[in-house]
Write a protein that holds these residues in place. Structure first.
Motif, mmCIF file in Angstrom:
data_model
loop_
_atom_site.group_PDB
_atom_site.id
_atom_site.type_symbol
_atom_site.label_atom_id
_atom_site.label_comp_id
_atom_site.label_asym_id
_atom_site.label_seq_id
_atom_site.Cartn_x
_atom_site.Cartn_y
_atom_site.Cartn_z
ATOM 1 N N GLN A 28 0.832 -1.201 0.000
ATOM 2 C CA GLN A 28 0.000 0.000 0.000
ATOM 3 C C GLN A 28 0.870 1.255 0.000
ATOM 4 O O GLN A 28 0.592 2.224 -0.721
ATOM 5 C CB GLN A 28 -0.908 -0.002 1.235
ATOM 6 N N GLU A 29 1.937 1.235 0.785
ATOM 7 C CA GLU A 29 2.856 2.374 0.822
ATOM 8 C C GLU A 29 3.510 2.582 -0.546
ATOM 9 O O GLU A 29 3.659 3.713 -1.021
ATOM 10 C CB GLU A 29 3.940 2.144 1.889
ATOM 11 N N VAL A 51 2.352 1.700 -3.525
ATOM 12 C CA VAL A 51 1.376 2.197 -4.502
ATOM 13 C C VAL A 51 1.084 3.673 -4.252
ATOM 14 O O VAL A 51 1.002 4.477 -5.195
ATOM 15 C CB VAL A 51 0.065 1.373 -4.451
ATOM 16 N N ASN A 52 0.943 4.052 -2.977
ATOM 17 C CA ASN A 52 0.677 5.457 -2.665
ATOM 18 C C ASN A 52 1.844 6.342 -3.098
ATOM 19 O O ASN A 52 1.649 7.467 -3.565
ATOM 20 C CB ASN A 52 0.407 5.642 -1.171
ATOM 21 N N LYS A 100 1.648 6.730 -6.831
ATOM 22 C CA LYS A 100 0.554 7.650 -7.164
ATOM 23 C C LYS A 100 1.005 9.105 -6.977
ATOM 24 O O LYS A 100 0.779 9.968 -7.834
ATOM 25 C CB LYS A 100 -0.657 7.348 -6.270
ATOM 26 N N GLU A 101 1.683 9.376 -5.852
ATOM 27 C CA GLU A 101 2.165 10.734 -5.590
ATOM 28 C C GLU A 101 3.233 11.137 -6.611
ATOM 29 O O GLU A 101 3.290 12.280 -7.070
ATOM 30 C CB GLU A 101 2.749 10.801 -4.171
ATOM 31 N N GLN A 141 -8.100 -0.254 -0.928
ATOM 32 C CA GLN A 141 -7.332 0.993 -0.945
ATOM 33 C C GLN A 141 -6.220 0.942 -1.996
ATOM 34 O O GLN A 141 -5.977 1.912 -2.708
ATOM 35 C CB GLN A 141 -6.718 1.251 0.434
ATOM 36 N N VAL A 142 -5.556 -0.207 -2.077
ATOM 37 C CA VAL A 142 -4.481 -0.381 -3.063
ATOM 38 C C VAL A 142 -5.063 -0.280 -4.472
ATOM 39 O O VAL A 142 -4.505 0.380 -5.349
ATOM 40 C CB VAL A 142 -3.768 -1.741 -2.856
ATOM 41 N N SER A 165 -7.737 1.277 -5.387
ATOM 42 C CA SER A 165 -8.159 2.652 -5.649
ATOM 43 C C SER A 165 -6.970 3.513 -6.087
ATOM 44 O O SER A 165 -7.061 4.281 -7.048
ATOM 45 C CB SER A 165 -8.799 3.236 -4.389
ATOM 46 N N ALA A 166 -5.838 3.359 -5.381
ATOM 47 C CA ALA A 166 -4.639 4.122 -5.749
ATOM 48 C C ALA A 166 -4.145 3.707 -7.134
ATOM 49 O O ALA A 166 -3.728 4.541 -7.942
ATOM 50 C CB ALA A 166 -3.543 3.920 -4.712
ATOM 51 N N ASP A 171 -6.091 5.398 -9.809
ATOM 52 C CA ASP A 171 -5.658 6.787 -10.025
ATOM 53 C C ASP A 171 -4.411 6.836 -10.915
ATOM 54 O O ASP A 171 -4.297 7.689 -11.793
ATOM 55 C CB ASP A 171 -5.374 7.475 -8.682
ATOM 56 N N ILE A 172 -3.473 5.909 -10.663
ATOM 57 C CA ILE A 172 -2.252 5.856 -11.483
ATOM 58 C C ILE A 172 -2.628 5.538 -12.931
ATOM 59 O O ILE A 172 -2.124 6.148 -13.880
ATOM 60 C CB ILE A 172 -1.269 4.790 -10.937
#
Length: 808
Positions: free
Chosen positions: A353-354, A356-357, A360-361, A400-401, A403-404, A407-408
């Motif tokens: 999750q970290e 992927v976030n 995304k950022e 959550q993963v 969803s991120a 977005d990517i």
């Protein structure tokens, strides 16, 4: 001209010679990026090129010229105006205002090039090149001019605890005047004053001197408003930034201080998902986060200040982000490790999750890059295998993963849909349909748990972009449209339509809750888009899978928006005027659900009523003969009493004219002779033009009647009748005036056009009886074959003969 911040690293990070077409200068010293400041106070990149200074005859003066390195075109031609304030920032940036609201910046790859051009500018303006700004920012008043002559510098009070109030007053009084602001900034910079103030801040905190802390808040806030990069570089340095934030905690307008430092040191943790080895990069990330925090959370909202007072702060953050993306992109080991861990099954969920976030950022930051650098950025990610990685992530259970990852994926689709299409077509050769990336996206759209379907709406937009032929490429060897649409209809369309088909097995939707209706409306919106843009692919699919019949089941939904979506889908098909579609509609009696919905809607004057009437009106105006005959033969009895619009009676007249022409071939041949002697225009508009032409005959003009289009006034049967038929019948009727009188009486007695918005009581009872299942074709006990006894298609012989006589 507000001061602008640090160098765009897109220039600083690139090295080596840059060839220029036509043998122009190739040294990197003169290599620059041209930026302009847009209305949102964000920098827009205008391109990369090489700068030179020379005399331009047209501008009558020494000018700065930038020629693009790609094609040699002129990116910038700017006369060095003796009165313009030019600023040099951070050794590689020159900023000035070309007009009142038009700021320009040249970002140099090398300091030597910046110094060279700066000397030229100073030479024209007669300034010493050691200055950082060549002019006062705005014209000062006479009084300020006098002050300037009498006291060239601003003397600051000694930095002591007892004089904080005096310092705060000096800062506050300097802010309104651009000249005094400039002097104050220079004095603060030259005397290292900010560090001295921060030492007093520690003393005040230790002594719990609240009054002194309040003064320090006002002083530091005022320094922010000086809008000067050199001061920001001191304030945002590693040793000073936390103390600056500390000063801003003691806002006099608040009853107690805020705990910003506590949040930044204890709550906000810096997570290195992949260890960053470059200390400069790490420091830049920390600095950017903290400055962004100051802008968003610590300082009062920008509207409190004068316009553009914090423009330099925005730009500082912007260029920092650009630099971070550039540095990360060049670190191949970092990106390799990132993608390896993302796709490794052994990676635990929290870590993934970290990762992927972070990705995304990273993609969000890339939006600040110039177009050519963004190209390189996404190419790098593509080469690293971002699409296969996304496929793995989207197949996981963690919402959550996923969803991120979505977005990517949206960043990739918006940037380069062709890249995504190429990937999904290649993977289809090795994988089953179930795990194709595009099918995973459709699946997430269908399974969105959000009651408002926020995620599904986003995904539907991405799918529309992917299947939109407008952004597909065509080369000499292959057409992306043919290849991709062939792939999409073979491997993906059945996944998209599955919920629609599952919900329409009966004569009404099996599930009709709000969320299902919303989802089906989204699917129908995409299918309607396909009907408009995909021609034969979607036509084959609709006819072979009987899709339209299933869609029209949704006309029975209790949700009006879904029923209207289904109607819009059919209207789009009819709008194509394609006989393949028309034959399919007639063969399956697909007007029946529409007529049922129209009757069930009753006398309500609403969107459903208007939309259905508009569809029939389109068939009448466009004279779609096959559909006109089908509607009248099968549904006339259900519609004949609708007289608040002339649409259905007009359709009946069209139908009768068609039959008359079939029964009287001579009339048809005369029509073609008349047609051939006139200038032939577009086939679709020919008949309507002939109607208008024949409508302006002598009889009409003598009666003093104006020619009015059908939509402007209600027409009775005679007005809508084909004018050529009138023309041909006129001679016959001269011989039988009694018959003409008889017919006119009959017609006028039968017709009373009016625009009532509600049905009369008689009409209502008729509608009720007609809406019963037994009266409609295709229902039990009614085969609905045209002309069968009791079916809506039967018309008495005498009536049809009467109506066949067309006269004025």
């Amino acid at each position: 001209a507000p001061e602008q911040p640090s160098v765009p690293p897109a220039i600083a990070s690139q090295s080596g010679g840059c060839g220029v077409a036509g043998g122009r200068m190739t040294d990197t010293r003169r290599r620059v990026k041209v930026y302009t400041l847009n209305e949102d106070r964000q920098w827009d990149d205008r391109g990369t090129g090489h700068v030179s200074s020379c005399y331009v005859e047209r501008l009558k003066g020494m000018s700065l010229l930038v020629r693009a390195e790609s094609d040699g075109s002129l990116l910038l031609e700017s006369k060095i105006n003796p009165n313009t304030a030019y600023q040099k920032q951070q050794d590689t940036l020159i900023v000035w205002s070309e007009a009142e609201n038009y700021d320009l910046a040249l970002s140099f790859q090398e300091k030597a090039g910046c110094d060279e051009i700066w000397e030229k500018i100073c030479q024209v303006q007669g300034k010493d090149p050691s200055v950082d700004i060549t002019q006062d920012l705005v014209d000062e008043s006479e009084e300020e001019r006098f002050d300037d002559m009498s006291s060239p510098g601003l003397e600051l009070p000694s930095c002591e605890l007892s004089r904080l109030e005096e310092i705060a007053e000096l800062v506050a009084s300097s802010l309104p005047s651009p000249l005094r602001r400039e002097k104050l900034a220079l004095a603060l910079e030259n005397e290292g004053y900010i560090k001295k103030l921060l030492e007093i801040f520690h003393v005040c905190e230790d002594l719990e001197n609240i009054e002194g802390l309040h003064h320090l808040y006002e002083i530091i806030k005022g320094i922010f408003l000086l809008n000067r990069t050199a001061l920001f570089e001191v304030m945002f340095s590693e040793e000073c930034i936390m103390d600056v934030i500390g000063c801003l905690e003691y806002d006099p307008s608040l009853s107690q201080s805020r705990k910003h430092r506590e949040f930044l040191t204890k709550t906000a943790k810096f997570k290195e998902v992949i260890p960053i080895s470059d200390p400069e990069l790490k420091q830049k990330i920390h600095q950017t986060y903290r400055v962004q925090y100051i802008q968003d959370m610590v300082l009062p909202t920008p509207s409190v200040f004068e316009e553009n007072m914090l423009s330099t702060l925005h730009s500082f953050i912007f260029f920092n982000k650009v630099e971070i993306v550039g540095m990360l992109q060049e670190d191949e080991k970092f990106l390799t490790d990132l993608f390896a861990q993302l796709t490794d099954e052994a990676t635990d969920e929290e870590k993934r999750q970290e990762l992927v976030n972070f990705l995304k950022e990273f993609c969000a930051f890339s939006q600040t890059l110039q177009p050519q650098n963004r190209d390189a950025f996404f190419k790098t990610l593509s080469n690293m295998g971002i699409l296969p990685a996304l496929e793995v992530i989207l197949g996981m259970d963690d919402a959550q993963v996923r969803s991120a990852a979505t977005d990517i994926f949206s960043y990739l689709v918006e940037y380069n849909p062709s890249m995504v299409r190429e990937f999904v077509m290649q993977e289809a050769q090795q994988n089953d349909d179930d795990i194709l990336l595009i099918n995973l996206i459709i699946e997430h759209m269908i399974c969105d748990t959000d009651p408002e379907l926020g995620g599904a709406v986003l995904l539907m937009g991405l799918l529309r972009t992917l299947v939109d032929p407008e952004n597909m490429l065509a080369t000499a060897n292959k057409t992306e449209k043919t290849e991709f649409l062939g792939f999409f209809y073979k491997h993906c369309m059945h996944v998209l339509t599955a919920p629609l088909l599952a919900n329409t097995t009966e004569d009404k939707p099996s599930k009709d809750d709000f969320q299902t209706a919303q989802l089906l409306a989204l699917i129908l919106e995409l299918l309607t888009f396909c009907v408009e843009h995909h021609t034969y692919h979607i036509k084959n699919y609709i006819i072979n899978k009987d899709i339209l019949r299933r869609v029209l089941v949704l006309m029975a939904s209790k949700h009006a928006f879904l029923a209207l979506c289904a109607l819009r889908f059919k209207r789009k098909i009819i709008g194509l005027k394609d006989e393949f579609y028309n034959r399919y509609i007639m063969k399956s009696f697909l007007f029946e659900p529409v007529v049922k919905a129209f009757l069930n809607n009753g006398s309500r004057y609403n969107l459903m009523n208007s939309a259905i009437i508009e569809m029939f009106e389109f068939i009448r105006v466009e004279d779609i003969k096959s559909l006109t005959a089908h509607v009248i033969e099968n549904y006339w009895k259900a519609l004949e009493d609708v007289d608040y619009v002339q649409t259905f009676k007009g359709l009946k007249l069209r139908f009768e004219q068609q039959r008359e022409r079939q029964d009287n071939p001579k009339l048809d041949s005369m029509r073609s002779i008349l047609r051939n002697h006139r200038y032939r225009r577009d086939a679709r508009t020919l008949e309507d033009e002939e109607e208008m032409w024949f409508n302006t005959d002598e009889d009409d003009m003598e009666d003093g009647e104006a020619v009015v289009p059908p939509s402007d006034k209600p027409k009775n049967d005679e007005d809508i009748m084909d004018p050529i038929s009138k023309f041909m019948e006129r001679k016959k009727l001269k011989e039988s005036e009694e018959k003409e009188v008889l017919l006119k009486t009959n017609l006028s007695g039968r017709q009373s056009p009016s625009f009532k918005l509600s049905f009369s009581s008689g009409t209502k009872s008729n509608l009720t009886s007609q809406s019963s299942a037994s009266n409609l074709p295709g229902s039990p006990g009614s085969p609905g074959s045209p002309g069968s006894p009791g079916s809506p298609g039967s018309v008495s012989k005498s009536t049809s003969q009467m109506a066949a006589i067309t006269t004025k």
